[in-house]
Design an enzyme around this catalytic site. Sequence first.
Site, mmCIF file in Angstrom:
data_model
loop_
_atom_site.group_PDB
_atom_site.id
_atom_site.type_symbol
_atom_site.label_atom_id
_atom_site.label_comp_id
_atom_site.label_asym_id
_atom_site.label_seq_id
_atom_site.Cartn_x
_atom_site.Cartn_y
_atom_site.Cartn_z
ATOM 1 N N ARG A 1 33.445 59.364 35.318
ATOM 2 C CA ARG A 1 34.563 59.226 36.183
ATOM 3 C C ARG A 1 33.885 58.550 37.459
ATOM 4 O O ARG A 1 34.783 57.626 38.096
ATOM 5 C CB ARG A 1 35.267 60.568 36.522
ATOM 6 C CG ARG A 1 36.224 60.406 37.657
ATOM 7 C CD ARG A 1 37.411 61.441 37.852
ATOM 8 N NE ARG A 1 37.055 62.794 37.613
ATOM 9 C CZ ARG A 1 36.310 63.491 38.575
ATOM 10 N NH1 ARG A 1 35.913 62.912 39.875
ATOM 11 N NH2 ARG A 1 36.102 64.606 38.542
ATOM 12 N N TYR B 1 54.126 40.990 42.957
ATOM 13 C CA TYR B 1 54.395 41.586 41.484
ATOM 14 C C TYR B 1 55.223 42.897 41.650
ATOM 15 O O TYR B 1 55.256 43.884 42.503
ATOM 16 C CB TYR B 1 53.027 42.058 41.187
ATOM 17 C CG TYR B 1 52.940 42.674 39.556
ATOM 18 C CD1 TYR B 1 53.362 41.973 38.460
ATOM 19 C CD2 TYR B 1 52.924 44.166 39.455
ATOM 20 C CE1 TYR B 1 53.306 42.800 37.207
ATOM 21 C CE2 TYR B 1 52.702 44.835 38.635
ATOM 22 C CZ TYR B 1 52.809 43.895 37.104
ATOM 23 O OH TYR B 1 53.146 44.818 36.037
ATOM 24 N N ASP C 1 45.787 39.519 45.907
ATOM 25 C CA ASP C 1 46.136 39.617 44.512
ATOM 26 C C ASP C 1 45.897 38.355 44.021
ATOM 27 O O ASP C 1 46.550 37.370 44.027
ATOM 28 C CB ASP C 1 47.580 40.216 44.267
ATOM 29 C CG ASP C 1 47.656 40.508 42.864
ATOM 30 O OD1 ASP C 1 46.966 40.029 42.010
ATOM 31 O OD2 ASP C 1 48.307 41.320 42.352
ATOM 32 N N LYS D 1 45.325 40.726 32.783
ATOM 33 C CA LYS D 1 46.039 39.237 32.247
ATOM 34 C C LYS D 1 44.857 38.301 32.238
ATOM 35 O O LYS D 1 44.392 38.498 31.109
ATOM 36 C CB LYS D 1 46.640 39.160 33.549
ATOM 37 C CG LYS D 1 47.603 40.118 34.110
ATOM 38 C CD LYS D 1 48.659 40.313 33.275
ATOM 39 C CE LYS D 1 49.553 41.693 33.785
ATOM 40 N NZ LYS D 1 49.918 41.602 35.120
#
Length: 396
Positions: A59, A112, A184, A209
Amino acid sequence: MRKKQGGMGTRAVWAGEGTPAWEGAAGIPIVRQVAFAYEGVDDWRRVVLGKAKGHIYSRNTNPTVCAFEEKCRQLEGADAAVSFSTGMAAISNVFWALLSPGDRIVSVRDTYGGTSRLFLEFLPRWGVQVALCDTENHEEIEAEIAAGCKMLFLETPTNPTLKVLDINRLARAARRRGAVVAVDNSLATPVNQQPISLGADLAVHSATKCLGGHADALGGVVCGRKDLVERIFRFREIHGAALDPTAAYLLLRGMKTLHLRVAQQNESAMRIARYLSRHPAVEQVFYPGLPSHRGHEIACRQMSGFGCMLSFSLRGGLPAVKELLKRLRTCWRAANFGGVETLVGIPATTSHVECTAEEMKKLGIPEGLVRYSVGVEDCDDLLADLAQALGGRRRR
Ligand SMILES: *Cc1c(COP(=O)(O)O)cnc(C)c1O
């Protein structure tokens, strides 16, 4: 550790790699193991305390995931990078790690859909003030920054109408207020646009993406200033939205061809945008590479290519769009972009699933808008497919 090693293609292939792994394997293996073992407590303690290199628990850090972070860091020309399970986890962690109740964040309306939900629904509940500006109104954004700003969050080009923001200009305004600037960069990719060299502190990605490019792994990454990335990493360690090692492996493999894919997509998208802008059934084409696009001039200044995504509206409105989508053959009708396959959708089923019809109208998204993410197929085939689907013969 050098910031950049070689050109974009060399970095895409080699960054984060190059040291033989287990049994001399020439490549990054998938380390699925959750824990890392030590012979003695002293060595173990040294790693825990950060006095020696190593891993404790996945983690926190994991070798496959670290290789992915290093590749992203070098592609963005950043000091540091930290990865996440998804792009939305990356964006959320930036906010939750760096903002506190009473802080003010300035952004734009066209982010977004998921990011927009954080602004409208969640951040206000945690006592963060959100100022959302008209996306192309640089004066309004500058005025809101001057009125108080802890963080400026930009996305450019935006999705689905490809609005363009001047990163350098707005970053300068934010810097005068001592605000952190995050961009972004999912749509442009570091191949086409480098927010950090334009004055941003952080470049954020949905690696799902374009970076991954094969639509087979979710992931996110934040690259940028070391002190900020360290704070975000500390938060992520506890928040727990860690990237899965198998996803990291798939993203690493995808990124080796990032420069080739993006070059092909830039070229094809430009040809398709030109073709559509001359087609009688098409009302309007949105692509920053077109001189008619409102953000063309800024895009020419800050981007070296205009990306895989374009959108267009049809004169026949939504019924014509439904007909076109039904007729297209060389594409998936799906909610994604940036992959090797061409993908088509409408905002209500893709970027703006989270928005109401009214919110979309406010954003100036035409009802008959088609979002077209160009893959790496032969462009002639994509043009022929669009021609048959739009009716009438293909014209050059
Ligand atoms: C898809 C997307 C996100 C969210 O990424 P996920 O990996 O789906 O969480 C964020 N920003 C932009 C611009 C996106 O297109």
